[in-house]
Design a protein around this motif. Sequence first.
Motif, short mmCIF file in Angstrom:
data_model
loop_
_atom_site.label_atom_id
_atom_site.label_comp_id
_atom_site.label_asym_id
_atom_site.label_seq_id
_atom_site.Cartn_x
_atom_site.Cartn_y
_atom_site.Cartn_z
N TYR A 95 -20.57 56.46 -40.14
CA TYR A 95 -19.30 55.77 -39.96
C TYR A 95 -19.06 54.91 -41.20
CZ TYR A 95 -20.01 57.30 -35.18
OH TYR A 95 -20.23 58.08 -34.07
N TYR A 96 -17.88 55.09 -41.81
CA TYR A 96 -17.57 54.42 -43.06
C TYR A 96 -16.47 53.38 -42.87
CZ TYR A 96 -20.10 58.44 -44.99
OH TYR A 96 -21.05 59.39 -45.26
N CYS A 97 -16.66 52.22 -43.51
CA CYS A 97 -15.64 51.18 -43.51
C CYS A 97 -15.87 50.28 -44.71
CB CYS A 97 -15.67 50.37 -42.21
SG CYS A 97 -17.26 49.54 -41.90
N VAL A 98 -14.87 49.48 -45.04
CA VAL A 98 -14.95 48.58 -46.19
C VAL A 98 -15.46 47.22 -45.71
CG1 VAL A 98 -13.67 47.45 -48.03
CG2 VAL A 98 -13.08 49.79 -47.35
N ILE A 99 -16.54 46.76 -46.35
CA ILE A 99 -17.13 45.48 -45.93
C ILE A 99 -17.10 44.48 -47.08
CG2 ILE A 99 -18.64 46.63 -44.28
CD1 ILE A 99 -20.97 46.02 -46.25
N GLU A 100 -17.29 43.22 -46.73
CA GLU A 100 -17.29 42.16 -47.73
C GLU A 100 -18.64 42.08 -48.42
OE1 GLU A 100 -15.79 37.50 -47.93
OE2 GLU A 100 -16.50 38.34 -46.02
N SER A 101 -18.60 41.94 -49.73
CA SER A 101 -19.83 41.79 -50.50
C SER A 101 -19.59 40.69 -51.52
CB SER A 101 -20.19 43.10 -51.21
OG SER A 101 -21.34 42.93 -52.02
N SER A 147 -16.17 40.34 -53.28
CA SER A 147 -15.60 41.68 -53.47
C SER A 147 -15.74 42.49 -52.19
CB SER A 147 -16.31 42.38 -54.64
OG SER A 147 -16.19 41.65 -55.83
N TRP A 148 -15.28 43.74 -52.29
CA TRP A 148 -15.34 44.66 -51.17
C TRP A 148 -16.03 45.95 -51.60
CZ3 TRP A 148 -13.78 42.50 -46.73
CH2 TRP A 148 -12.92 41.40 -46.79
N VAL A 149 -16.83 46.51 -50.71
CA VAL A 149 -17.52 47.76 -50.99
C VAL A 149 -17.41 48.66 -49.77
CG1 VAL A 149 -19.15 46.77 -52.65
CG2 VAL A 149 -19.73 46.80 -50.21
N LEU A 150 -17.61 49.96 -49.99
CA LEU A 150 -17.65 50.90 -48.86
C LEU A 150 -19.06 50.92 -48.30
CD1 LEU A 150 -15.93 53.01 -47.30
CD2 LEU A 150 -17.03 54.76 -48.73
N ALA A 151 -19.16 50.88 -46.97
CA ALA A 151 -20.47 50.89 -46.33
C ALA A 151 -20.58 52.05 -45.37
CB ALA A 151 -20.72 49.57 -45.60
N GLU A 152 -21.80 52.55 -45.24
CA GLU A 152 -22.08 53.64 -44.29
C GLU A 152 -23.00 53.09 -43.20
OE1 GLU A 152 -24.52 57.88 -44.01
OE2 GLU A 152 -24.30 56.86 -45.95
N TYR A 153 -22.62 53.30 -41.93
CA TYR A 153 -23.40 52.85 -40.78
C TYR A 153 -23.74 54.05 -39.89
CZ TYR A 153 -22.03 48.01 -41.79
OH TYR A 153 -21.84 46.79 -42.38
#
Length: 591
Positions: free
Chosen positions: A528-534, A537-543
């Motif tokens: 499951y992919y979504c944009v998270i805070e880093s 900035s923002w990055v794409l994350a895989e869960y």
Amino acid sequence: MHFIQDKKFQFFLFLFCCMASLFALDVDTKEIQNVGTTDVITFQNYTGPHLHIDSAAAITSIGTALGRAFASRRSVAGTAGDPNRYYVIHAIDPSTSEKLDADILMLGAGVGVDHIDNVRRIISGYLRQSYGYSASDAATLATFITVYNAVYRGKLSVFTDRYKDVVTKNLTADKVGIAINYKDWPGNTQLVIPLSNVQFSSLSTIDTSIISDKTVVDSLRTEDDKGIDVRKDMVDIKEREADIAADAADRAQKEADELSRQTAEQDALAQQMDKDADTAQDDADAARRDAEKAAQDAELARQQAEEAQRAADEAAEEASKHPKNKKAQNAAEEKQSEADAAAAEAQKKQQDADTKSEDATLKQEQADKLKQEAEDAKKLAEQQAQAAQAAADEAARAKQLSEEKQSEASADRGAIAKDMQDLLETEKANAGAPMLEGMILTNAEEKLSGIVRVNLDTGKVVKSSPVTVIRNRTLYDAGVAFIAIAGESGENHAIKLVQLDKNSMEIVKESDDSVSPDSVLVQNGSSYYCVIESGKSWVLAEYDAEITKRHVSSVTVDPSSPVTVTEKGIMVTGSDNMIKILSLEDLSAIK
């Protein structure tokens, strides 16, 4: 509505669509969209992720701290707390028994409470600390108090009719009660907690009849479970109130009977003492008259003695003129002898008069004493009679309260039994019926949704999720649970990837990282992919389906970036507004 699901879920959706087209089946959304009616209350709580979660004990302690201020001075009006946050006005007026006293819990502009359960925890802590309620009883009362205040929100005339001026002078039409939507609570809430005029124990401190009137109960009956459990708990409280009042009535009646018996004895004693006082007064009057007559006799004897003495003095003077006149001398001596005898008689009668006067005084003092004792006995009898009447009145009030509470409890039990039967019949009807879970829009402006379970035979909503902040109308079936992005931005609120239990439809797990408010959620197999805070900035994350983070992109992305999964990689929009291709293996940048 964007809704992606596995093959089994696709089948049910297909079945639902077919039935809808063939039979024009309508989902009964009134059951979940009844906000705004006068009698039906559905609180709109924030049910998404939080940045920080206070424990239930910490929230309860807010009420405990407020209640501590009044625990030892319940009979004294006062205030406690911070007007900008949580504030209580203990509004009581002992000078009148007309209408009701109340405690007013105000939620100031600075409060962060966003769920009705937490408001109830605060009320519960307050009731436990200030009035000694048990945890279970306080929780039951808190539920009814919040519904009561929501039902009568803004209806100042209702509160004016029921409560004393000391209460209503602190209320305003735009704030009295509690709003349905948690966003309207800060600075706009005046929760009224009615205090009973008739209290035979701490259990009856809160007026349970007021907070459980028909309008309140009818509102509870609209809930999925018809409020059965909390209504049963209220019945239990009322039955215990009835038992305590009945015992109080018995004790008060026994006291009234005993005081009446003592009053009768005291009355008889007072009457006898009154007669004794009258007799003593008669004796004193007789002694006074005898003393008065003796005083008159003594006065007459004194006058006679004085007259005899004057005659003796005259004879002596005459004799002094004729010292050789034997006859004159004898006459003078005789007159003096008569004067001495008269003086002796006068002295005797004066002594007799003094004795009788003293006797009359003593008898009058005794009569006065007996009269005062008789008066005291009468007053005591009157006081006992008043106490007996007060005890009888107390017994009557206790008996009336017991009968009222028992009658209410009996009627409530009957209504609960009927509702339980209706629930059983509904459960039977739903048991074999095809069900479908889907989403319903809860906030069109922000595109927020909630999950509902629908009976495909009837179109009735069988269950609705308490979570109403699923974002972008996207939900995935991950087998054992649903996966979605949920939450709102705001003070202590967060947006995260969450896992929702399929049965309860509540959040059971959430990501550690915050998700972009504009992020899409895309599924690819078990990922499951979504944009998270880093950082900033923002990055794409895989869960995975357990909300375990597998990888994050090596490049920053736009917080609103589309996410396109292909065999050659994942296409996203970078923070520089350029297209980026990320590896399916570890989200590293390919191009």
